[in-house]
Motif scaffolding. Structure first.
Motif, short mmCIF file in Angstrom:
data_model
loop_
_atom_site.label_atom_id
_atom_site.label_comp_id
_atom_site.label_asym_id
_atom_site.label_seq_id
_atom_site.Cartn_x
_atom_site.Cartn_y
_atom_site.Cartn_z
N GLN A 7 10.14 7.72 -0.95
CA GLN A 7 10.53 6.32 -1.11
C GLN A 7 9.55 5.37 -0.42
OE1 GLN A 7 14.61 5.96 0.12
NE2 GLN A 7 15.29 7.51 -1.34
N LEU A 8 9.06 5.77 0.74
CA LEU A 8 8.10 4.93 1.46
C LEU A 8 6.87 4.66 0.61
CD1 LEU A 8 6.70 3.65 3.98
CD2 LEU A 8 5.97 5.97 4.56
N PHE A 9 6.28 5.70 0.04
CA PHE A 9 5.05 5.51 -0.71
C PHE A 9 5.29 4.82 -2.05
CE2 PHE A 9 3.73 8.37 2.57
CZ PHE A 9 2.55 7.76 2.96
N GLU A 10 6.46 4.96 -2.59
CA GLU A 10 6.79 4.18 -3.79
C GLU A 10 6.90 2.69 -3.45
OE1 GLU A 10 10.27 6.22 -5.20
OE2 GLU A 10 9.08 7.72 -6.27
N ASN A 49 1.33 -3.83 -6.03
CA ASN A 49 1.38 -3.55 -7.46
C ASN A 49 0.15 -2.78 -7.93
OD1 ASN A 49 2.63 -3.54 -9.96
ND2 ASN A 49 1.66 -5.45 -10.59
N THR A 50 -0.20 -1.74 -7.18
CA THR A 50 -1.34 -0.90 -7.55
C THR A 50 -0.94 0.55 -7.47
OG1 THR A 50 -2.10 -0.83 -5.27
CG2 THR A 50 -3.06 -2.52 -6.68
N LYS A 51 -1.71 1.39 -8.15
CA LYS A 51 -1.46 2.83 -8.06
C LYS A 51 -2.22 3.39 -6.88
CE LYS A 51 -0.14 3.82 -12.68
NZ LYS A 51 -0.08 4.81 -13.72
N LEU A 52 -1.63 4.39 -6.25
CA LEU A 52 -2.27 5.01 -5.10
C LEU A 52 -3.23 6.08 -5.57
CD1 LEU A 52 0.91 5.50 -2.90
CD2 LEU A 52 -0.58 3.53 -3.07
N LEU A 82 2.24 9.59 -7.01
CA LEU A 82 2.38 8.35 -6.24
C LEU A 82 2.47 8.63 -4.76
CD1 LEU A 82 5.07 6.48 -8.37
CD2 LEU A 82 2.59 6.23 -8.46
N VAL A 83 2.75 9.87 -4.40
CA VAL A 83 3.06 10.23 -3.02
C VAL A 83 2.09 11.28 -2.50
CG1 VAL A 83 4.88 11.15 -1.53
CG2 VAL A 83 5.49 9.78 -3.53
N PRO A 84 1.48 11.02 -1.34
CA PRO A 84 0.62 12.05 -0.76
C PRO A 84 1.47 13.26 -0.38
CG PRO A 84 0.79 10.16 0.72
CD PRO A 84 1.54 9.82 -0.51
N PRO A 85 0.94 14.45 -0.55
CA PRO A 85 1.73 15.65 -0.24
C PRO A 85 1.97 15.79 1.26
CG PRO A 85 -0.53 16.24 -0.77
CD PRO A 85 -0.39 14.77 -1.03
N LEU A 86 3.10 16.40 1.60
CA LEU A 86 3.39 16.71 2.99
C LEU A 86 2.59 17.94 3.39
CD1 LEU A 86 7.26 16.24 3.06
CD2 LEU A 86 5.54 14.75 4.07
N ASN A 87 1.98 17.91 4.55
CA ASN A 87 1.24 19.04 5.07
C ASN A 87 2.16 19.74 6.06
OD1 ASN A 87 -0.58 20.85 6.03
ND2 ASN A 87 -1.95 19.35 6.96
N LEU A 88 2.86 20.78 5.60
CA LEU A 88 3.87 21.43 6.43
C LEU A 88 3.27 22.57 7.24
CD1 LEU A 88 6.74 21.58 3.80
CD2 LEU A 88 6.34 19.85 5.55
#
Length: 135
Positions: free
Chosen positions: A58-61, A68-71, A78-84
């Motif tokens: 939700q944060l990155f959305e 109003n731009t695409k990441l 739209l969302v950077p992956p989590l590095n677990l």
């Protein structure tokens, strides 16, 4: 690391929002927010990881909608992956926390690179190479 231009009001609002969202989840770590983006190293308790993961999305959305731009993220996400990293039980997390507290700080720059090129696009990192090519 997430790179996206934010104005000063958005930076302060973002830090406030992150603090109010992450504190109840028991998240610890360091997060730096600047006009150029976000850099965070966090420890999230296993018990709240699914909630954090949803908040992360939700944060990155929301950030995308701010300008109003695409990441620029892998595979047009739209969302950077989590590095677990390693997952430990909540009891172990409490016994040996990886961080002492949650620190959210506003910085002038996330990366102190001493580069003052106004046309430098940090999203253009060149091509990916394999470890074999690197060595």
């Amino acid at each position: 690391y997430f790179e996206k231009k934010l104005d000063d009001d958005n930076v302060e609002a973002l830090v406030s929002s992150l603090r109010s969202t992450w504190t109840p989840l028991g998240i610890l770590g360091r997060t730096y927010v600047a006009n150029e983006g976000i850099n965070a190293q966090l420890a999230v308790p296993v018990e709240t990881m699914s909630i954090y993961s949803n908040e992360h999305t939700q944060l990155f959305e929301r950030l995308q909608k701010m300008n109003n731009t695409k990441l620029a993220q892998p595979e047009n996400s739209l969302v950077p992956p989590l590095n677990l990293d390693a997952q430990v039980s909540y009891d172990e997390f409490l016994k040996q926390p990886p961080f002492k507290a949650l620190h959210l700080r506003i910085r002038e720059k996330i990366v102190t690179d001493q580069v003052h090129a106004p046309n430098l696009d940090l999203r253009d990192a060149g091509r990916d190479i394999s470890p074999l090519e690197w060595h």
